[in-house]
Design an enzyme around this catalytic site. Structure first.
Site, PDB file in Angstrom:
ATOM      1  N   HIS A   1      -9.689   1.394   5.310  1.00 18.99           N
ATOM      2  CA  HIS A   1      -8.382   1.558   5.955  1.00 18.99           C
ATOM      3  C   HIS A   1      -8.547   2.506   7.147  1.00 18.99           C
ATOM      4  O   HIS A   1      -9.332   3.458   7.091  1.00 18.99           O
ATOM      5  CB  HIS A   1      -7.381   2.130   4.947  1.00 18.99           C
ATOM      6  CG  HIS A   1      -5.976   2.054   5.443  1.00 18.99           C
ATOM      7  ND1 HIS A   1      -5.472   2.942   6.368  1.00 18.99           N
ATOM      8  CD2 HIS A   1      -4.978   1.175   5.183  1.00 18.99           C
ATOM      9  CE1 HIS A   1      -4.220   2.612   6.647  1.00 18.99           C
ATOM     10  NE2 HIS A   1      -3.893   1.541   5.942  1.00 18.99           N
TER      11      HIS A   1
ATOM     12  N   GLU B   1      -5.437  -4.656  10.747  1.00 24.41           N
ATOM     13  CA  GLU B   1      -4.454  -3.577  10.872  1.00 24.41           C
ATOM     14  C   GLU B   1      -4.745  -2.784  12.140  1.00 24.41           C
ATOM     15  O   GLU B   1      -5.565  -1.854  12.119  1.00 24.41           O
ATOM     16  CB  GLU B   1      -4.537  -2.644   9.658  1.00 24.41           C
ATOM     17  CG  GLU B   1      -4.147  -3.305   8.358  1.00 24.41           C
ATOM     18  CD  GLU B   1      -3.543  -2.307   7.386  1.00 24.41           C
ATOM     19  OE1 GLU B   1      -2.540  -2.651   6.756  1.00 24.41           O
ATOM     20  OE2 GLU B   1      -4.059  -1.173   7.266  1.00 24.41           O
TER      21      GLU B   1
ATOM     22  N   ASN C   1       0.877  -1.175   0.000  1.00 29.39           N
ATOM     23  CA  ASN C   1       0.000   0.000   0.000  1.00 29.39           C
ATOM     24  C   ASN C   1       0.915   1.226   0.000  1.00 29.39           C
ATOM     25  O   ASN C   1       1.493   1.570   1.019  1.00 29.39           O
ATOM     26  CB  ASN C   1      -0.889  -0.031   1.251  1.00 29.39           C
ATOM     27  CG  ASN C   1      -1.744   1.221   1.383  1.00 29.39           C
ATOM     28  OD1 ASN C   1      -1.774   2.054   0.483  1.00 29.39           O
ATOM     29  ND2 ASN C   1      -2.429   1.359   2.512  1.00 29.39           N
TER      30      ASN C   1
ATOM     31  N   LYS D   1       0.142   4.217  -0.225  1.00 24.48           N
ATOM     32  CA  LYS D   1      -0.518   5.397   0.366  1.00 24.48           C
ATOM     33  C   LYS D   1      -0.292   6.603  -0.566  1.00 24.48           C
ATOM     34  O   LYS D   1      -0.212   6.410  -1.781  1.00 24.48           O
ATOM     35  CB  LYS D   1      -0.027   5.635   1.794  1.00 24.48           C
ATOM     36  CG  LYS D   1      -0.198   4.369   2.656  1.00 24.48           C
ATOM     37  CD  LYS D   1      -0.042   4.574   4.119  1.00 24.48           C
ATOM     38  CE  LYS D   1      -0.234   3.230   4.828  1.00 24.48           C
ATOM     39  NZ  LYS D   1      -0.163   3.350   6.282  1.00 24.48           N
TER      40      LYS D   1
END
Ligand code: 13P
Length: 257
Positions: free
Chosen positions: A101, A169, A9, A11
């Site tokens: 997320h 997460e 990821n 981001k």
């Protein structure tokens, strides 16, 4: 056979030239030339503007690599200035999107109602959801943690299990260098597995991969992959440097999953 995933990821990091150089190094990497069983998948989630060029570059790599978006709009199309739809990311080559997320939940105040809309859109387009869940702080009691996870899994119940990847997460472990201890990840992934069993039935739920994300690096990846209910990792900072992620790919392939 359970599918395992190692997903980067990125981001809101890296520019076009950096991503091109990354993928080009990856396509020449000896790691990808290693024999990789079909149930081991490697994926990337770049920012929206780079999906299409990643798709074009990834078609030249020796091994198939999965492309994901980091987010989609809760609307399927129309007058939503600044939003990007699931159909548009599909058109750019993504096979699914990260959903829920913790950065989206905490910074952009995404609610379970928003997530349900996004999940439904992915379901209708037959796309994958990498659904993130987990606790905000490290001091929750087991009971509260279990209750929270139950609530977070509940909204998935109508989503096709074959299109679903769950990523545990814990928010306190993201970007902090403070990874969760293997015992903690094991405990939480056991709770998640039980809630998936309840939501989908144990036969259907058995094929849903649970990944771990939160300060994953070359030092802790192998012990995380050893855990019973964990089928891979979602990697933030350690995926940004090609050499580091290349090492993670090597550890992932060598883990004999
Ligand atoms: P870090 O690996 O930087 O902690 O980020 C994890 C993450 O948020 C992946 O989605």
């Amino acid at each position: 056979m359970m599918h395992h995933h190692l997903i980067a990821n990125f981001k809101m990091n890296l520019l076009d030239s950096e991503i091109r150089s990354y993928i080009s190094k990856l396509s020449q990497s000896s790691v990808l030339r290693k024999k990789r069983p079909d149930h081991l998948h490697i994926g990337f989630a770049p920012s929206f503007p780079y999906l299409q060029s990643c798709r074009d570059q990834l078609t030249h790599t020796l091994a198939p690599l999965d492309l994901y978006a980091q987010n989609i709009s809760e609307a399927s199309q129309g007058a939503h200035t600044g939003e990007v739809s699931a159909q548009q990311i599909l058109d750019c080559g993504a096979r699914g999107s990260i959903i829920g997320h913790s950065e989206r939940r905490s910074i952009y105040h995404e609610t379970p109602e928003t997530l349900v809309k996004k999940i439904n859109i992915l379901k209708h387009l037959k796309m994958r959801a990498i659904y993130c869940l987990g606790e905000e702080t490290s001091d929750l009691s087991d009971r509260d943690l279990d209750y929270l996870l139950k609530d977070q899994v509940k909204i998935l119940k109508d989503f096709p299990p074959t299109q679903l990847i769950v990523a545990y997460e814990p928010q306190w472990a993201i970007g902090t260098g403070r990874d969760a201890a293997p015992q903690h990840i094991h405990k939480v992934s056991t709770y998640i597995r039980q809630h998936l069993d309840t939501a989908f039935g144990s036969v259907e739920a058995a094929g849903i991969p649970i990944l771990y994300g939160g300060s994953v690096n070359a030092r802790n990846l192998s012990s995380i992959l050893d855990l019973d209910h964990i089928s891979g990792a979602l990697v933030g900072s350690a995926s940004l440097e090609f050499d580091h992620f290349n090492t993670l790919i090597e550890l992932f392939i060598d883990a004999n999953l």
